[in-house]
Design a protein around this motif. Sequence first.
Motif, PDB file in Angstrom:
ATOM      1  N   UNK A   1       0.828  -1.204   0.000  1.00  0.00           N
ATOM      2  CA  UNK A   1       0.000   0.000   0.000  1.00  0.00           C
ATOM      3  C   UNK A   1       0.864   1.257   0.000  1.00  0.00           C
ATOM      4  N   UNK A   2       0.383   2.270  -0.707  1.00  0.00           N
ATOM      5  CA  UNK A   2       1.066   3.555  -0.750  1.00  0.00           C
ATOM      6  C   UNK A   2       0.073   4.594  -1.231  1.00  0.00           C
ATOM      7  N   UNK A   3       0.182   5.834  -0.754  1.00  0.00           N
ATOM      8  CA  UNK A   3      -0.692   6.899  -1.259  1.00  0.00           C
ATOM      9  C   UNK A   3      -0.527   7.128  -2.760  1.00  0.00           C
ATOM     10  N   UNK A   4       0.619   6.706  -3.296  1.00  0.00           N
ATOM     11  CA  UNK A   4       0.882   6.913  -4.715  1.00  0.00           C
ATOM     12  C   UNK A   4       0.507   5.707  -5.581  1.00  0.00           C
ATOM     13  N   UNK A   5      -0.041   4.662  -4.966  1.00  0.00           N
ATOM     14  CA  UNK A   5      -0.309   3.434  -5.715  1.00  0.00           C
ATOM     15  C   UNK A   5      -1.727   2.932  -5.451  1.00  0.00           C
TER      16      UNK A   5
END
Length: 351
Positions: free
Chosen positions: A275-279
């Motif tokens: 998980x990532x804010x960019x993905x």
Amino acid sequence: MTSMRSDGVSDRERHTQIAAAARLLRAGGVVAFPTETVYGLGADAANPEAVRKIFEIKGRPSDHPLIVHIADASLLDRWAREIPQAARHLAESFWPSPLTLILRRQRHVPDAVTGGQDTVGLRVPDHPVALALLQELGPEKALAAPSANRFGRISPTTAAHVRAELDEAVDMVLDGGPCRVGLESTIISFVGGTPLLLRPGGISVAALEAVLGGRIEAPDTAQSAVRVSGSLPSHYAPVTPLEVLSAESLKRRSRELVKREQRVAVLGLTSPCQDSPHLLHFQMPAAAAAYAHKLYATLRQLDGVRFDFILAEAPPVDVDWQAVNDRLRRAAIVYCPAEIQPQEKMYEEIS
């Protein structure tokens, strides 16, 4: 009492829409219409000026031929000549279906349709609205129709896709709901005697071979001189750069891009990436037919969100996934099929 269809359109309203579309087509107009594969951009196949409008709307090269949609297999001889018995057998066994046959054209078929070649692609679409439109036009008429989008871009699978991309460039968009198959037709050539697969698509080669009782070959360089729709190395492409990678390569690539604060969408078949804010991870169906149905709509959705990259996990390399892999290969700037190990070949540039 007026009956209603599942898409909320009454039978009477549908007939009115189809009659209006037929009038526009007879007058030389261009109408987007649904098929079981994708939405087509149709014009009267016997009207060269109307057909040229398709090329203008799409920005399509004039030597890139169109597929002619006919109402049933009995009209084959009106548009083609020197038809092998094997081709007739496929037409009688499968049409209507996502199957296009490449045959020698009749002399009256315009060069604008065939790209100046002596061949023509023919099929009978398996969609009630498309068939009703062809019936309304009458047996002397047929529809020359590529996909209803800008040349080289993602084919539309809903009327909303057509409107969003072509807007008022077309005279009418005939809404028949979402397309059932979602990928273009299988193209088989019978020019030269031996049946050749020129494009995998919505009907499997195995099903066709079972009816023919023999193999359908892949063409070599000499045999593939016939130009057909959707056969260019780069095609069906989203605006957002698409990379198709093995599962391990995809994880490494996504981490690399996220570190650079790039916005990444992942089309996954196995476990999600970290998980990532960019993905954002989009789980794709594990079955080939369901994946095909969802692919174009998903790519269009991601284009609308404006990601920096789309990373797709490479599907299995087997006959069931042949059409999906073909479309991903043509749509991608980087293509690494599942059987190629990352250390052997990380990226294959699409020319």
